[in-house]
Write a protein that holds these residues in place. Structure first.
Motif: not given
Length: 106
Positions: A81, A78, A98-99, A92-96, A30
């Motif tokens: 990813g 925030c 994270r907050c 961690d590559d599964q999320y664009r 991201t």
């Protein structure tokens, strides 16, 4: 029939291609610009507001006890990813985005 190598050149080429793919930019990571955009969108804002309300309700539950609130610190972070993880996978590559919202009360 003479062969030009013993197979190591093919293995080396495959490893080089895998390393280049894993290190290439834009592989799902991201960007800062996208991170700011996603953090300001409705769903993320609503989730953080709801979490903040829940944390404040928890802190206010101590009102009327021998503990008195002197300072409340709300920290909102925030993070983007990661690029696609081929080897050491942490998820961690599964999320664009994270907050995380934390409260510290004194």
């Amino acid at each position: 029939m003479a062969q030009g190598g013993n197979g190591w050149s093919g293995i080396l080429l495959v490893l080089l291609l895998l390393a280049a793919a894993a290190c290439s930019p834009g592989g799902g990571a991201t960007s800062e610009e996208e991170l700011r955009k996603l953090a300001g969108e409705g769903q993320a804002v609503r989730a953080r507001q709801e979490t903040e309300e829940n944390l404040r309700t928890l802190v206010n539950a101590y009102d009327g006890t021998t503990l008195s609130l002197g300072l409340l610190i709300m920290e909102d972070r925030c993070m983007g990813g990661a690029a696609r993880e081929y080897f050491f996978q942490s998820g961690d590559d599964q999320y664009r985005i994270r907050c995380r919202l934390t409260a510290t009360a004194y």
